[in-house]
Design an enzyme around this catalytic site. Structure first.
Site, PDB file in Angstrom:
ATOM      1  N   TYR A 225       9.177  20.416   2.008  1.00 25.86           N
ATOM      2  CA  TYR A 225       7.797  19.952   2.137  1.00 25.86           C
ATOM      3  C   TYR A 225       6.817  21.109   1.955  1.00 25.86           C
ATOM      4  O   TYR A 225       5.765  20.964   1.316  1.00 25.86           O
ATOM      5  CB  TYR A 225       7.590  19.291   3.491  1.00 25.86           C
ATOM      6  CG  TYR A 225       6.191  18.749   3.695  1.00 25.86           C
ATOM      7  CD1 TYR A 225       5.823  17.503   3.201  1.00 25.86           C
ATOM      8  CD2 TYR A 225       5.226  19.504   4.362  1.00 25.86           C
ATOM      9  CE1 TYR A 225       4.540  17.010   3.359  1.00 25.86           C
ATOM     10  CE2 TYR A 225       3.939  19.019   4.533  1.00 25.86           C
ATOM     11  CZ  TYR A 225       3.598  17.773   4.031  1.00 25.86           C
ATOM     12  OH  TYR A 225       2.317  17.299   4.194  1.00 25.86           O
ATOM     13  N   HIS A 226       7.154  22.269   2.521  1.00 22.16           N
ATOM     14  CA  HIS A 226       6.235  23.410   2.473  1.00 22.16           C
ATOM     15  C   HIS A 226       6.435  24.275   1.228  1.00 22.16           C
ATOM     16  O   HIS A 226       5.695  25.248   1.024  1.00 22.16           O
ATOM     17  CB  HIS A 226       6.410  24.261   3.730  1.00 22.16           C
ATOM     18  CG  HIS A 226       5.959  23.573   4.989  1.00 22.16           C
ATOM     19  ND1 HIS A 226       4.647  23.285   5.240  1.00 22.16           N
ATOM     20  CD2 HIS A 226       6.662  23.100   6.052  1.00 22.16           C
ATOM     21  CE1 HIS A 226       4.538  22.663   6.410  1.00 22.16           C
ATOM     22  NE2 HIS A 226       5.757  22.539   6.928  1.00 22.16           N
TER      23      HIS A 226
END
Length: 414
Positions: free
Chosen positions: A318-319
């Site tokens: 996600y990051h």
């Protein structure tokens, strides 16, 4: 009406002489799914207790008319409770009807039948003056704050369940006065671990026991989830009774002690209701060969102060700015979603399409359109599809389908 008016209503209609029937309105109760039997379901035995004249088996389809005041929406109607007992009168109707219904609400003009009320918490307060037909005062909660006020008093009320307040057969806080006949997961005293009596088990502990009693690995995730939820609730109530009933039957020396014990029970019930579905989903993900930390992560931080229930495949992905956004998924978990679905819109900013797992028994078509336009995809166990309007059903996603989707997501950045 202001919230204060609901508080006053609860005080007035919670006095001795009133009996409450509390439930969340399903798509079958309202007009949401086009059922020809629209009207709130109320159990036969409860109606027989409130209206003894209804319990006349020798009469075909006996009925009782009574006044119903929908105080939350300033509406008054004379409605009809009827026992359809054709089964006992028609020789050719061995499989005929044997059910009670309440009719005469006036169609969609009543908030009780309004499709937008699907999922709303409703309190039916029946009064029974001596030698008179009972009347009924009703409050249909219009938003989450009102529901919280009601549940602070009676405890959580989940979709598909109902409660009677105060309990008809004695016992405080909804605890049965006697151990019910064991069905499947109710634990006898000897089956409750000693450490659970010292410290009430966590939700994870109870769910682990439910998995032991209902492994159900041959069932699809949807049926497994619903069966385990029923099992877990039985376990919780059996442990609750074993721990709390001795304190209740022993009595209290002060009102403060009574209130403290009651609040402990109610808060524990609310905590269980708030996290149960989420923990069940996590257990099923693992059983379906999704590896935590590789295929999914539970309650990660997506942005400062934001923690979605589940991210797929991982917080690292996600990051990672190089990880394709179309391969990310977010799943929020909410037992009911009528008002709460909007809370997930600000979770996981990098994922515009939000998946929401819920057990709510239906939504209105207009609310579903609003969800869809906001990018929310409902994930609903297959066994609950029929509770939704027919035009909505094809657009629901099963839990099994969602798991298949995330299982096929490539894990690499490119």
């Amino acid at each position: 009406m202001a919230v204060g008016e609901l508080v006053e209503w609860l005080e007035e209609h919670g006095a001795p002489g009133f009996t409450w029937y509390v439930k969340r309105l399903s798509g079958n109760d309202t007009l949401a799914n086009g059922s020809h039997q629209a009207g709130p379901y109320i159990p036969r035995d409860f109606l027989f207790e409130i209206f003894p004249a209804l319990n006349r088996r020798e009469v075909k389809n006996p009925d009782v008319r009574f006044n119903l005041y929908l105080d939350s929406h300033s509406d008054h109607r004379e409605v009809r409770a009827i026992w359809y007992n054709n089964r006992f009168h028609d020789t050719a109707a061995a499989r005929g009807r044997d059910e009670t219904r309440v009719t005469g609400f006036g169609g969609g003009a009543s908030a009780l039948l309004d499709p937008e009320s699907t999922g709303a918490l409703a309190v039916f307060a029946f009064s029974r003056p001596p030698a008179e037909i009972a009347d009924c005062h009703v409050w249909v909660c219009r938003h989450e704050t009102e529901e919280e006020i009601v549940e602070d008093r009676v405890g959580p009320v989940e979709p598909g369940k109902y409660l009677i307040w105060p309990p008809a057969q004695g016992g405080l806080f909804g605890l049965p006065a006697q151990t019910p006949v064991r069905t499947s997961c109710w634990l006898d005293d000897a089956e409750i671990p000693a450490e659970w009596r010292v410290c009430f088990p966590s939700g994870a502990d109870i769910i682990r026991r439910a998995v032991e009693l209902r492994p159900d690995t041959a069932l699809d995730p949807d049926r497994r989830l619903l069966r385990r939820r029923e099992c877990e609730f039985e376990i919780f109530r059996s442990v609750e009774q074993a721990i709390e009933l001795p304190h209740i039957t022993a009595g209290f020396t002060t009102i403060d002690a009574f209130i403290t014990r009651a609040q402990t029970i109610l808060q524990r019930r609310k905590a269980r209701s708030g996290h149960s579905l989420e923990l069940h989903a996590r257990a099923i993900f693992v059983e379906e060969r999704l590896v935590e930390g590789t295929h999914f992560v539970h309650q990660p931080e997506s942005e400062p102060g934001k923690r979605p229930d589940f991210l797929f495949p991982s917080a690292a992905a996600y990051h990672d700015g190089s990880f394709p956004r179309e391969r990310l998924r977010m799943l929020a978990v909410k037992t009911t979603c009528r008002d709460r679905w909007r809370q997930i819109l600000n979770e996981a900013d990098h994922i515009p399409a939000k998946h929401l797992l819920t057990l709510q028994e239906g939504v209105s078509e207009s609310q579903f359109r609003e969800m869809t336009q906001a990018g929310v995809q409902l994930v609903v166990p297959a066994g609950l599809f029929e509770k939704f309007p027919k035009p909505v059903q094809p657009h629901l996603q099963t839990l099994e389908s969602f798991i298949s989707d995330v299982r096929l997501l490539p894990l690499g950045a490119r």
